[in-house]
Design a protein around this motif. Sequence first.
Motif, short mmCIF file in Angstrom:
data_model
loop_
_atom_site.label_atom_id
_atom_site.label_comp_id
_atom_site.label_asym_id
_atom_site.label_seq_id
_atom_site.Cartn_x
_atom_site.Cartn_y
_atom_site.Cartn_z
N TYR A 34 -2.20 -4.91 1.19
CA TYR A 34 -3.64 -5.10 0.98
C TYR A 34 -3.91 -6.34 0.16
O TYR A 34 -3.06 -6.84 -0.60
CB TYR A 34 -4.26 -3.88 0.28
CG TYR A 34 -3.69 -3.55 -1.08
CD1 TYR A 34 -4.03 -4.27 -2.23
CD2 TYR A 34 -2.81 -2.48 -1.22
CE1 TYR A 34 -3.50 -3.95 -3.46
CE2 TYR A 34 -2.28 -2.15 -2.45
CZ TYR A 34 -2.62 -2.88 -3.57
OH TYR A 34 -2.08 -2.57 -4.79
N SER B 174 -4.40 2.55 6.16
CA SER B 174 -2.95 2.69 6.23
C SER B 174 -2.19 1.38 6.41
O SER B 174 -1.00 1.40 6.75
CB SER B 174 -2.58 3.66 7.36
OG SER B 174 -2.96 3.12 8.62
N GLY B 175 -2.84 0.23 6.20
CA GLY B 175 -2.13 -1.04 6.30
C GLY B 175 -1.01 -1.13 5.26
O GLY B 175 -1.13 -0.62 4.14
N GLY B 176 0.09 -1.75 5.64
CA GLY B 176 1.23 -1.84 4.73
C GLY B 176 0.99 -2.70 3.51
O GLY B 176 1.61 -2.50 2.46
N SER C 23 0.93 4.20 3.21
CA SER C 23 1.28 3.55 4.48
C SER C 23 2.74 3.86 4.79
O SER C 23 3.46 4.47 3.98
CB SER C 23 1.10 2.02 4.36
OG SER C 23 2.05 1.47 3.46
N TYR D 1 0.12 -3.31 9.80
CA TYR D 1 0.09 -1.89 10.18
C TYR D 1 1.36 -1.45 10.90
O TYR D 1 1.62 -0.25 11.02
CB TYR D 1 -1.12 -1.62 11.08
CG TYR D 1 -2.42 -1.65 10.33
CD1 TYR D 1 -2.95 -0.50 9.75
CD2 TYR D 1 -3.13 -2.84 10.17
CE1 TYR D 1 -4.14 -0.52 9.05
CE2 TYR D 1 -4.33 -2.87 9.47
CZ TYR D 1 -4.83 -1.71 8.92
OH TYR D 1 -6.01 -1.75 8.22
N TRP E 292 -7.29 3.18 11.63
CA TRP E 292 -6.56 3.64 10.44
C TRP E 292 -6.56 2.55 9.37
O TRP E 292 -5.51 2.13 8.88
CB TRP E 292 -5.11 3.99 10.79
CG TRP E 292 -4.99 4.85 12.01
CD1 TRP E 292 -5.45 6.12 12.17
CD2 TRP E 292 -4.37 4.47 13.25
NE1 TRP E 292 -5.16 6.57 13.43
CE2 TRP E 292 -4.50 5.59 14.11
CE3 TRP E 292 -3.72 3.32 13.72
CZ2 TRP E 292 -4.00 5.56 15.42
CZ3 TRP E 292 -3.22 3.31 15.00
CH2 TRP E 292 -3.37 4.41 15.85
N ASN F 232 0.83 -1.19 0.00
CA ASN F 232 0.00 0.00 0.00
C ASN F 232 0.88 1.26 0.00
O ASN F 232 1.62 1.50 0.97
CB ASN F 232 -0.91 -0.02 1.23
CG ASN F 232 -1.82 1.18 1.31
OD1 ASN F 232 -1.98 1.92 0.34
ND2 ASN F 232 -2.41 1.39 2.48
N GLY G 73 -4.89 -0.36 14.14
CA GLY G 73 -4.98 -0.01 12.73
C GLY G 73 -6.27 -0.49 12.10
O GLY G 73 -6.91 0.24 11.33
#
Length: 254
Positions: free
Chosen positions: A215, A211-213, A139, A184, A208, A136, A204
């Motif tokens: 997907y 904003s996960g690293g 992030s 996250y 948030w 993502n 997260g």
Amino acid sequence: MSDIVNMPELSSQGRRMSIPGFERWLGSAQGNYVLNWEQTTLDATVADVFGFNALQLGLPQFDFLRANRIPLRQKAGPAGAVDTFCEFDALPFASHSIDLAILPHVLEFHDDPHGILREIERMLIPEGQIIITGFNPLSLWGLNNRLNRSGEYPWNGSYLSIQRLKDWLKLLDFEVDRITLGCYAPPFSQHKWLQRSHFIETAGQRWWRFSGGVYLLRAIKRTHAMRLITPAWRKSRVGAKALRPVAHKEGHGH
């Protein structure tokens, strides 16, 4: 997390080998952190997908179809322990022949990600499914991608946003039905710091989510119902003469 970037070494057979830094990254804390989340999430996502043919493109070191019950499951790509050697944007599979296609980090490490999606659309049956995983850009992992200049995996990819993917898929008549984000924690290089950041995963997911690293996106190929258009047959007008009643002749002598 892919072996298809455009600066590979070549084996004696001319096949592409892993990108620089790939194998080392897989053994790192970051690699384990991301792969564990993806394998768990993919297992849950593919478990309820049915059909006859499933295809995994890229990362043949991992069986991302292991939880799926489709009878024929194949791996394809330009390198590694695959069932079919091929380029991702020129897949040797018949049109409308695949029920499920998984693309783990393929699009962000290829020159023509939209061309790959067109190939997937061609291959999938109506109502067939595509599952995509990627980093993502919105992030902390995406920020590291923009700041890192090492040229090594995974920081050398062109990360695609979820919105951009959704726009591309919509143009190809796909309907996105699931988006899941994870990882996250910041991209710490040490396992202990990733473990200590476990609480961030829960926070997260709640506060948030965008904003996960990493997907996971699942979409379904929709085929619009066709409307049968019949010829506009010309109706010949019946003349008034033809509508006159026929007079019965009376017999003589009556």
